[in-house]
Design a protein around this motif. Structure first.
Motif, PDB file in Angstrom:
ATOM      1  N   UNK A  15     -12.427  24.200  86.476  1.00  0.00           N
ATOM      2  CA  UNK A  15     -12.990  23.044  85.765  1.00  0.00           C
ATOM      3  C   UNK A  15     -12.118  21.785  85.830  1.00  0.00           C
ATOM      4  N   UNK A  16     -10.831  21.932  86.109  1.00  0.00           N
ATOM      5  CA  UNK A  16      -9.937  20.774  86.171  1.00  0.00           C
ATOM      6  C   UNK A  16      -9.989  20.045  87.508  1.00  0.00           C
ATOM      7  N   UNK A  17     -10.550  20.662  88.539  1.00  0.00           N
ATOM      8  CA  UNK A  17     -10.563  20.077  89.887  1.00  0.00           C
ATOM      9  C   UNK A  17     -11.957  19.581  90.254  1.00  0.00           C
ATOM     10  N   UNK A  18     -11.986  18.630  91.155  1.00  0.00           N
ATOM     11  CA  UNK A  18     -13.259  18.089  91.618  1.00  0.00           C
ATOM     12  C   UNK A  18     -13.735  18.753  92.903  1.00  0.00           C
ATOM     13  N   UNK A  19     -12.770  19.199  93.735  1.00  0.00           N
ATOM     14  CA  UNK A  19     -13.115  19.777  95.030  1.00  0.00           C
ATOM     15  C   UNK A  19     -12.332  21.067  95.260  1.00  0.00           C
ATOM     16  N   UNK A  20     -12.957  22.079  95.860  1.00  0.00           N
ATOM     17  CA  UNK A  20     -12.229  23.303  96.186  1.00  0.00           C
ATOM     18  C   UNK A  20     -11.279  23.075  97.355  1.00  0.00           C
ATOM     19  N   UNK A  21     -10.338  23.982  97.526  1.00  0.00           N
ATOM     20  CA  UNK A  21      -9.434  23.891  98.669  1.00  0.00           C
ATOM     21  C   UNK A  21      -7.980  23.968  98.263  1.00  0.00           C
ATOM     22  N   UNK A  22      -7.153  23.247  98.996  1.00  0.00           N
ATOM     23  CA  UNK A  22      -5.706  23.327  98.826  1.00  0.00           C
ATOM     24  C   UNK A  22      -5.220  22.884  97.455  1.00  0.00           C
ATOM     25  N   UNK A  23      -5.937  21.995  96.791  1.00  0.00           N
ATOM     26  CA  UNK A  23      -5.504  21.524  95.475  1.00  0.00           C
ATOM     27  C   UNK A  23      -5.849  22.496  94.353  1.00  0.00           C
ATOM     28  N   UNK A  24      -6.653  23.497  94.665  1.00  0.00           N
ATOM     29  CA  UNK A  24      -7.047  24.489  93.658  1.00  0.00           C
ATOM     30  C   UNK A  24      -6.950  25.890  94.263  1.00  0.00           C
ATOM     31  N   UNK A  25      -5.734  26.328  94.609  1.00  0.00           N
ATOM     32  CA  UNK A  25      -5.578  27.639  95.252  1.00  0.00           C
ATOM     33  C   UNK A  25      -5.694  28.791  94.259  1.00  0.00           C
ATOM     34  N   UNK A  26      -5.793  29.978  94.796  1.00  0.00           N
ATOM     35  CA  UNK A  26      -5.768  31.184  93.969  1.00  0.00           C
ATOM     36  C   UNK A  26      -4.334  31.671  93.865  1.00  0.00           C
ATOM     37  N   UNK A  27      -4.027  32.259  92.724  1.00  0.00           N
ATOM     38  CA  UNK A  27      -2.717  32.836  92.479  1.00  0.00           C
ATOM     39  C   UNK A  27      -2.931  34.284  92.067  1.00  0.00           C
ATOM     40  N   UNK A  28      -2.159  35.182  92.672  1.00  0.00           N
ATOM     41  CA  UNK A  28      -2.243  36.598  92.343  1.00  0.00           C
ATOM     42  C   UNK A  28      -1.083  37.000  91.455  1.00  0.00           C
ATOM     43  N   UNK A  29      -1.368  37.924  90.549  1.00  0.00           N
ATOM     44  CA  UNK A  29      -0.324  38.497  89.731  1.00  0.00           C
ATOM     45  C   UNK A  29       0.167  39.790  90.362  1.00  0.00           C
ATOM     46  N   UNK A  30       1.247  40.321  89.834  1.00  0.00           N
ATOM     47  CA  UNK A  30       1.783  41.590  90.330  1.00  0.00           C
ATOM     48  C   UNK A  30       0.743  42.705  90.170  1.00  0.00           C
ATOM     49  N   UNK A  31      -0.171  42.546  89.238  1.00  0.00           N
ATOM     50  CA  UNK A  31      -1.228  43.528  88.998  1.00  0.00           C
ATOM     51  C   UNK A  31      -2.401  43.384  89.974  1.00  0.00           C
ATOM     52  N   UNK A  32      -2.322  42.415  90.893  1.00  0.00           N
ATOM     53  CA  UNK A  32      -3.353  42.126  91.910  1.00  0.00           C
ATOM     54  C   UNK A  32      -4.591  41.437  91.378  1.00  0.00           C
ATOM     55  N   UNK A  33      -4.570  40.921  90.160  1.00  0.00           N
ATOM     56  CA  UNK A  33      -5.675  40.093  89.683  1.00  0.00           C
ATOM     57  C   UNK A  33      -5.428  38.663  90.135  1.00  0.00           C
ATOM     58  N   UNK A  34      -6.506  37.987  90.551  1.00  0.00           N
ATOM     59  CA  UNK A  34      -6.399  36.623  91.063  1.00  0.00           C
ATOM     60  C   UNK A  34      -7.064  35.642  90.102  1.00  0.00           C
ATOM     61  N   UNK A  35      -6.489  34.445  90.019  1.00  0.00           N
ATOM     62  CA  UNK A  35      -6.995  33.383  89.158  1.00  0.00           C
ATOM     63  C   UNK A  35      -6.781  32.044  89.848  1.00  0.00           C
ATOM     64  N   UNK A  36      -7.542  31.023  89.431  1.00  0.00           N
ATOM     65  CA  UNK A  36      -7.240  29.675  89.898  1.00  0.00           C
ATOM     66  C   UNK A  36      -5.847  29.298  89.394  1.00  0.00           C
ATOM     67  N   UNK A  37      -5.112  28.563  90.188  1.00  0.00           N
ATOM     68  CA  UNK A  37      -3.761  28.144  89.812  1.00  0.00           C
ATOM     69  C   UNK A  37      -3.737  27.458  88.454  1.00  0.00           C
ATOM     70  N   UNK A  38      -4.615  26.485  88.239  1.00  0.00           N
ATOM     71  CA  UNK A  38      -4.610  25.734  86.987  1.00  0.00           C
ATOM     72  C   UNK A  38      -4.983  26.606  85.789  1.00  0.00           C
TER      73      UNK A  38
END
Length: 89
Positions: A40-63
């Motif tokens: 919701x904080x970004x206007x466009x998908x891509x490099x400015x809104x990457x995914x981040x994985x935790x050690x538990x292998x769950x992924x989330x938007x960086x922000x």
């Protein structure tokens, strides 16, 4: 028997590509927006809104995960499995 070879000179070429994130889920567990979109904080998908994985292998938007981690005290936990949150190395 003669074989004719056809030669073509290309003046222009327009390539088209598509990408997707390689995550187990299709949506962020925090904002519930699609990974191929953006948080919701970004206007466009891509490099400015990457995914981040935790050690538990769950992924989330960086922000999303940064907001989550900063709101948790004293030790943040994964919003999905409640394990102690650590960024995947």
């Amino acid at each position: 028997m003669k074989v004719k070879i056809l030669r073509i000179l290309l003046d222009r070429w327009h390539a088209v590509a598509a990408w997707t994130w390689d995550a187990q889920d299709e949506t962020c567990g925090i904002c519930r927006m699609a990974f191929d979109g953006c948080c919701p904080d970004c206007k466009f998908p891509g490099d400015d809104c990457p995914l981040i994985w935790g050690a538990c292998n769950h992924a989330f938007h960086l922000h999303c995960i940064l907001k989550w981690v900063n709101s948790q005290t004293p030790q943040p936990h994964c919003p999905m499995c409640r394990r102690e949150w650590q960024f995947k190395a």
